[in-house]
Design a protein around this motif. Structure first.
Motif: not given
Length: 326
Positions: A88-107
Motif C-alpha cells: 500500500r505504501i509503495l502506491k503512494v511513494i516513488s521510492g523504496r519501502v523498508s520491511t523488517e525481518v522478525d527481530a526474534r531471528l536477529s542472532y
C-alpha cells in the motif's frame, strides 16, 4: 522569505517517512518510507487500516486451507502483514519501502536469510521489483553476515538498531545498501546515564555518532548510505542536515514544515573526505571487542531487539483476536 525547514532539508537530504500510517505518508510525500514492528503494530490497530488486516487474514486462511488451525493462519498472516502495508505504501511513494525481518531471528544468520528471501518473494509475487524494497535487519554480527549474502543476491538491506561505529564499519565492509543509526535512542541512553535533561544539537551524542559514521564512510569511499533515524526533536534533524537520508516521524515532519529560518548544511562529503580519521580493520573479533567496550551500544541493541519482539508478540495476539471475526 526563506522556505520552511522541511523544504530546505529536502534540497540537501532525502527525506523519508518513519511510519506505517499511509495517510501520513500521503500528506508529506516522501521519496521513501520505513516501517518497523512497532509501527506496523500501531498502524494495524487504527480503524482506517482494518481492511488491510482483514484482507491479509483472509488470504492466509485461504492459503492454509479450511482445516488449518488458527495458529497456522495467524502465522501465515503475520509473515504477510508487513508486506501488505508495504505494498500500500509503495502506491503512494516513488521510492523504496523498508520491511523488517522478525527481530526474534536477529542472532540467526540462516533464518534471517530465509525470512528475507520469503519477504522479497511476497513482494515480487505482487509485481513489485526488489529494487523498491529494503529488507531491515538488526545490526548484530549475525545479521550483518546475512545482509552480506543477501546483497550478493540483489536483495538490498537496511541495517537497523545501529548504535556504534563498529556496527557501521562492519555493515559497510559487508556491502549493505543502507544503515539506520538511531539518533534519539542514543540520546535517551546518555540522558539517563548522566542525568542531564537536554543536549544542544552540536553536543547531542546521537548527532555526534551519526556525524562520525557519515565522515568515516565518505572519507573511505563506502557506497553504503547513511540514514539517521529515531529522532526526539527537530534540533537533532537540523544537526544532521546534509546526511544521505533522514527518516522522520510525521509529528516531526509537521514541526519542520511549520518552522521557518535558514537551514545550514552540517554534513558534506567534501568536508568528510578531508577529515583526519583512522581506518578500522574489522572482523568478528574486532566487532565483538568494540561492542563489548561500548556499553551504550550493547544495552540499546539488546533493548531494541526486546522491544521489537514485544511488538511482534502484540501483533500476533491482535491477529489471533481479529481472526475470530473473519
Amino acid at each position: 522569505m526563506p522556505a520552511n525547514l522541511l523544504d530546505q532539508l529536502r534540497q540537501m537530504t532525502v527525506v523519508v517517512a518513519d511510519t506505517g500510517d499511509i495517510e501520513s505518508i500521503e500528506a508529506f510525500a516522501p521519496r521513501d518510507a520505513t516501517t518497523n514492528p512497532s509501527l506496523i503494530t500501531a498502524a494495524a490497530q487504527m480503524p482506517q487500516y482494518q481492511s488491510i488486516v482483514d484482507e491479509t487474514l483472509r488470504q492466509a486462511k485461504e492459503l492454509c486451507g479450511p482445516e488449518a488451525p488458527a495458529s497456522a493462519i495467524v502465522s501465515a498472516a503475520f509473515d504477510r502483514l508487513a508486506v501488505s502495508f508495504g505494498l500500500r505504501i509503495l502506491k503512494v511513494i516513488s521510492g523504496r519501502v523498508s520491511t523488517e525481518v522478525d527481530a526474534r531471528l536477529s542472532y540467526d544468520t540462516g533464518a534471517t536469510i530465509a525470512k528475507a528471501r520469503q519477504l522479497i518473494g511476497l513482494y515480487e509475487a505482487a509485481g513489485v521489483s526488489r529494487e523498491r524494497v529494503l529488507i531491515k535487519i538488526a545490526a548484530t554480527w549475525e545479521g550483518i553476515q546475512a545482509a552480506a549474502i543477501l546483497e550478493k543476491e540483489g536483495i538490498h538491506c537496511n541495517l537497523t538498531l545501529l548504535f556504534g561505529l563498529h556496527q557501521a564499519v562492519a555493515c559497510a565492509e559487508a556491502g549493505v545498501t543502507l544503515i539506520s543509526p538511531f539518533v534519539g535512542r542514543i540520546l535517551d541512553w546518555y540522558k539517563k546515564e548522566t542525568g542531564r535533561a537536554s543536549y544542544l544539537p552540536e553536543e547531542d551524542p546521537g548527532v555526534l555518532s551519526v556525524t562520525a559514521i557519515y565522515t568515516y564512510y565518505k572519507k573511505f569511499g563506502y557506497e553504503t548510505e547513511v540514514m539517521g533515524a529515531s529522532f526526539r526533536n527537530i534540533g537533532e534533524i537540523v544537526g544532521l542536515a546534509g546526511c544521505d537520508l533522514l527518516t522522520i516521524s510525521p509529528s516531526l515532519l509537521a514541526e519542520l514544515r511549520a518552522s521557518e529560518g535558514v537551514l545550514e548544511r552540517k554534513l558534506a562529503a567534501e568536508k568528510a573526505a578531508c577529515a583526519s580519521v583512522e581506518r578500522i580493520s574489522m572482523d568478528k573479533a574486532m566487532f565483538e571487542q568494540m561492542h563489548a567496550a561500548d556499553r551504550m551500544a550493547t544495552e540499546k541493541l539488546d533493548e531494541g531487539i526486546a522491544g521489537f519482539t514485544k511488538a511482534l508478540e502484540t501483533l500476533e495476539a491482535l491477529l489471533a483476536a481479529r481472526l475470530t471475526s473473519i
